[in-house]
Motif scaffolding. Structure first.
Motif, PDB file in Angstrom:
ATOM      1  N   VAL A 103       0.852  -1.192   0.000  1.00 57.74           N
ATOM      2  CA  VAL A 103       0.000   0.000   0.000  1.00 57.74           C
ATOM      3  C   VAL A 103       0.886   1.240   0.000  1.00 57.74           C
ATOM      4  O   VAL A 103       1.898   1.302   0.710  1.00 57.74           O
ATOM      5  CB  VAL A 103      -0.920  -0.005   1.240  1.00 57.74           C
ATOM      6  N   ASP A 104       0.527   2.219  -0.801  1.00 57.57           N
ATOM      7  CA  ASP A 104       1.314   3.449  -0.911  1.00 57.57           C
ATOM      8  C   ASP A 104       1.367   4.167   0.441  1.00 57.57           C
ATOM      9  O   ASP A 104       0.339   4.304   1.113  1.00 57.57           O
ATOM     10  CB  ASP A 104       0.691   4.371  -1.962  1.00 57.57           C
ATOM     11  N   PRO A 105       2.562   4.624   0.848  1.00 58.86           N
ATOM     12  CA  PRO A 105       2.655   5.298   2.152  1.00 58.86           C
ATOM     13  C   PRO A 105       1.808   6.558   2.239  1.00 58.86           C
ATOM     14  O   PRO A 105       1.365   6.942   3.330  1.00 58.86           O
ATOM     15  CB  PRO A 105       4.149   5.618   2.284  1.00 58.86           C
ATOM     16  N   GLY A 106       1.553   7.202   1.098  1.00 58.32           N
ATOM     17  CA  GLY A 106       0.749   8.416   1.111  1.00 58.32           C
ATOM     18  C   GLY A 106      -0.712   8.181   1.417  1.00 58.32           C
ATOM     19  O   GLY A 106      -1.444   9.120   1.767  1.00 58.32           O
ATOM     20  N   THR A 107      -1.147   6.937   1.276  1.00 58.25           N
ATOM     21  CA  THR A 107      -2.557   6.619   1.533  1.00 58.25           C
ATOM     22  C   THR A 107      -2.737   5.800   2.810  1.00 58.25           C
ATOM     23  O   THR A 107      -3.843   5.353   3.102  1.00 58.25           O
ATOM     24  CB  THR A 107      -3.149   5.832   0.350  1.00 58.25           C
ATOM     25  N   TRP A 108      -1.652   5.594   3.554  1.00 58.30           N
ATOM     26  CA  TRP A 108      -1.710   4.750   4.754  1.00 58.30           C
ATOM     27  C   TRP A 108      -1.638   5.615   6.004  1.00 58.30           C
ATOM     28  O   TRP A 108      -0.726   6.426   6.161  1.00 58.30           O
ATOM     29  CB  TRP A 108      -0.558   3.754   4.737  1.00 58.30           C
ATOM     30  N   ASP A 109      -2.597   5.430   6.897  1.00 56.78           N
ATOM     31  CA  ASP A 109      -2.671   6.261   8.101  1.00 56.78           C
ATOM     32  C   ASP A 109      -1.808   5.740   9.248  1.00 56.78           C
ATOM     33  O   ASP A 109      -1.450   6.499  10.152  1.00 56.78           O
ATOM     34  CB  ASP A 109      -4.134   6.361   8.590  1.00 56.78           C
ATOM     35  N   GLY A 110      -1.490   4.461   9.213  1.00 53.31           N
ATOM     36  CA  GLY A 110      -0.737   3.880  10.322  1.00 53.31           C
ATOM     37  C   GLY A 110       0.763   4.069  10.167  1.00 53.31           C
ATOM     38  O   GLY A 110       1.248   4.792   9.282  1.00 53.31           O
ATOM     39  N   GLN A 111       1.517   3.403  11.043  1.00 50.85           N
ATOM     40  CA  GLN A 111       2.968   3.448  10.968  1.00 50.85           C
ATOM     41  C   GLN A 111       3.442   2.777   9.679  1.00 50.85           C
ATOM     42  O   GLN A 111       2.823   1.827   9.192  1.00 50.85           O
ATOM     43  CB  GLN A 111       3.580   2.750  12.176  1.00 50.85           C
ATOM     44  N   ILE A 165      15.365 -18.129   6.886  1.00 54.88           N
ATOM     45  CA  ILE A 165      14.600 -17.026   6.298  1.00 54.88           C
ATOM     46  C   ILE A 165      14.606 -15.895   7.314  1.00 54.88           C
ATOM     47  O   ILE A 165      14.034 -16.023   8.403  1.00 54.88           O
ATOM     48  CB  ILE A 165      13.153 -17.430   5.957  1.00 54.88           C
ATOM     49  N   ILE A 166      15.263 -14.804   6.958  1.00 56.10           N
ATOM     50  CA  ILE A 166      15.414 -13.659   7.854  1.00 56.10           C
ATOM     51  C   ILE A 166      14.718 -12.473   7.201  1.00 56.10           C
ATOM     52  O   ILE A 166      14.888 -12.218   6.005  1.00 56.10           O
ATOM     53  CB  ILE A 166      16.905 -13.359   8.090  1.00 56.10           C
ATOM     54  N   SER A 167      13.930 -11.749   7.975  1.00 58.53           N
ATOM     55  CA  SER A 167      13.123 -10.681   7.393  1.00 58.53           C
ATOM     56  C   SER A 167      13.136  -9.437   8.262  1.00 58.53           C
ATOM     57  O   SER A 167      13.224  -9.509   9.495  1.00 58.53           O
ATOM     58  CB  SER A 167      11.672 -11.157   7.223  1.00 58.53           C
ATOM     59  N   SER A 168      13.032  -8.301   7.603  1.00 61.29           N
ATOM     60  CA  SER A 168      12.708  -7.066   8.304  1.00 61.29           C
ATOM     61  C   SER A 168      11.411  -7.281   9.080  1.00 61.29           C
ATOM     62  O   SER A 168      10.566  -8.103   8.702  1.00 61.29           O
ATOM     63  CB  SER A 168      12.531  -5.937   7.286  1.00 61.29           C
ATOM     64  N   THR A 169      11.240  -6.530  10.143  1.00 60.87           N
ATOM     65  CA  THR A 169      10.032  -6.657  10.958  1.00 60.87           C
ATOM     66  C   THR A 169       8.810  -6.004  10.320  1.00 60.87           C
ATOM     67  O   THR A 169       7.697  -6.147  10.827  1.00 60.87           O
ATOM     68  CB  THR A 169      10.264  -6.030  12.341  1.00 60.87           C
ATOM     69  N   ALA A 170       8.996  -5.296   9.213  1.00 59.40           N
ATOM     70  CA  ALA A 170       7.869  -4.647   8.539  1.00 59.40           C
ATOM     71  C   ALA A 170       6.888  -5.695   8.023  1.00 59.40           C
ATOM     72  O   ALA A 170       7.288  -6.751   7.514  1.00 59.40           O
ATOM     73  CB  ALA A 170       8.367  -3.783   7.389  1.00 59.40           C
ATOM     74  N   VAL A 171       5.605  -5.383   8.124  1.00 62.81           N
ATOM     75  CA  VAL A 171       4.561  -6.316   7.697  1.00 62.81           C
ATOM     76  C   VAL A 171       4.741  -6.706   6.240  1.00 62.81           C
ATOM     77  O   VAL A 171       4.557  -7.877   5.865  1.00 62.81           O
ATOM     78  CB  VAL A 171       3.168  -5.691   7.931  1.00 62.81           C
ATOM     79  N   ARG A 172       5.104  -5.751   5.391  1.00 66.08           N
ATOM     80  CA  ARG A 172       5.212  -6.041   3.959  1.00 66.08           C
ATOM     81  C   ARG A 172       6.341  -7.034   3.662  1.00 66.08           C
ATOM     82  O   ARG A 172       6.262  -7.795   2.699  1.00 66.08           O
ATOM     83  CB  ARG A 172       5.395  -4.750   3.160  1.00 66.08           C
TER      84      ARG A 172
END
Length: 313
Positions: free
Chosen positions: A159-167, A196-203
């Motif tokens: 989702v585009d950061p400009g349209t996302w209200d959350g963190q 498998i190692i991942s950033s903590t970001a949901v995406r």
């Protein structure tokens, strides 16, 4: 004027194993073509090239393989005038996988045989296959036939950061991103990563979820390669890469556009690889793309053996 037809894409492997201290290579005898060649086959719709190579080897020889470093491509013209491009990898076969293999002669493949490199050169029907064997032989002689992969993945379309209200870290994948994640899972699995190692970001976590489900490998989240930590100056890419090189097992690192160049630059520095244009391109991934960086098990500080980048099917 009609457009040029797209090339036929195919993928295969130089399957090899050690016998009495020397490498033996697998060749196939094709009944319909009355020739001897390396196992390979055409890409099916929805497949990545690594996925094709693994599937075709299993179908033609009964072997379940893990891809090693790529051996480049061969190109030739088919009888109908269409161009064909075949991508090859090396793939070491261990005794366990060999014991599990069940080859059954069929209309396409009459038999298979393990031969020395010298015998393979004489048996193969096509010079372009001999070229592939020569590439493998050169790599084997240099002590770089055995490698482990570090697989850098950019998260799928979110989702585009400009349209996302959350963190920012909570932005989810779009449907396109979920499709990308599903589309790369089998391609990455072809290299049999063990971590498998991942950033903590949901995406990022969502991008490697299909791979985790496919392989049964749990995802390890870490702030060390997250975008938030990178922008705050608290990320720890050097520690992540140092650990991967110390462990010498295949690993996936799923991160973000701004962080991936740092990850690949750190790996290049620690393997004493020149940061050339190929590496810069490998670090500039689109969403859903992944780059496989092949590190020599024997000579991890003599430069990366090979680098390849793939996009979702």
């Amino acid at each position: 004027m009609s457009p040029e037809p797209t090339p036929v894409l195919a993928a295969g492997a130089v399957c090899w194993r050690m016998v009495d201290g020397k490498p033996r290579v697998l060749v196939v005898y094709r009944a319909g073509h009355a020739d001897v060649s390396l196992p390979k086959g055409k890409v099916d719709p929805g497949e990545t090239l690594p996925e094709t190579a693994v599937r075709e080897i299993r179908e033609e020889t009964g072997l379940g393989i893990v891809l090693g470093a790529p051996l480049g491509t061969v190109e030739y013209t088919l009888p109908n005038g269409r161009e064909k491009v075949v991508y090859y990898w090396s793939a070491e076969v261990n005794d366990h996988d060999l014991a599990l293999a069940k080859f059954t002669p069929n209309d396409e493949i009459a038999s298979v045989e393990w031969l020395t490199i010298g015998a393979v050169r004489k048996k193969l029907s096509y010079e372009h296959d001999v070229d592939v064997i020569n590439r493998f032989a050169k790599r084997f002689k240099a002590g770089n036939a055995r490698t482990f992969p570090v697989i850098a993945v950019r998260h799928g379309k979110a989702v585009d950061p400009g349209t996302w209200d959350g963190q920012d870290a909570t932005r989810p994948l779009l449907q396109r991103g979920m499709d990308q994640a599903a589309g790369i899972a089998k391609g990455i699995a072809a290299f049999a990563p063990e971590r498998i190692i991942s950033s903590t970001a949901v995406r990022c976590l969502s991008t490697v979820a299909p791979l985790s489900e496919l392989t049964g490998i749990p995802v390890k989240p870490t702030e060390a390669i997250s975008q938030d930590a990178y922008e705050e100056g608290t990320s720890d890419v050097p520690a992540v890469i140092a650990k991967r090189l110390k462990r010498k097992v295949g690993a996936v690192l799923c991160s973000h556009g701004p962080v991936l160049p740092r990850i690949i630059a750190e790996l290049a520095a620690r393997t004493e690889t020149e940061a050339d244009a190929q590496l810069r391109r490998a670090a500039s991934l689109n969403t859903g793309d992944f780059t496989v960086l092949h590190v020599s098990l024997r000579h991890p500080r003599r430069g990366l053996v090979a680098v390849e980048t793939h996009s979702p099917a």
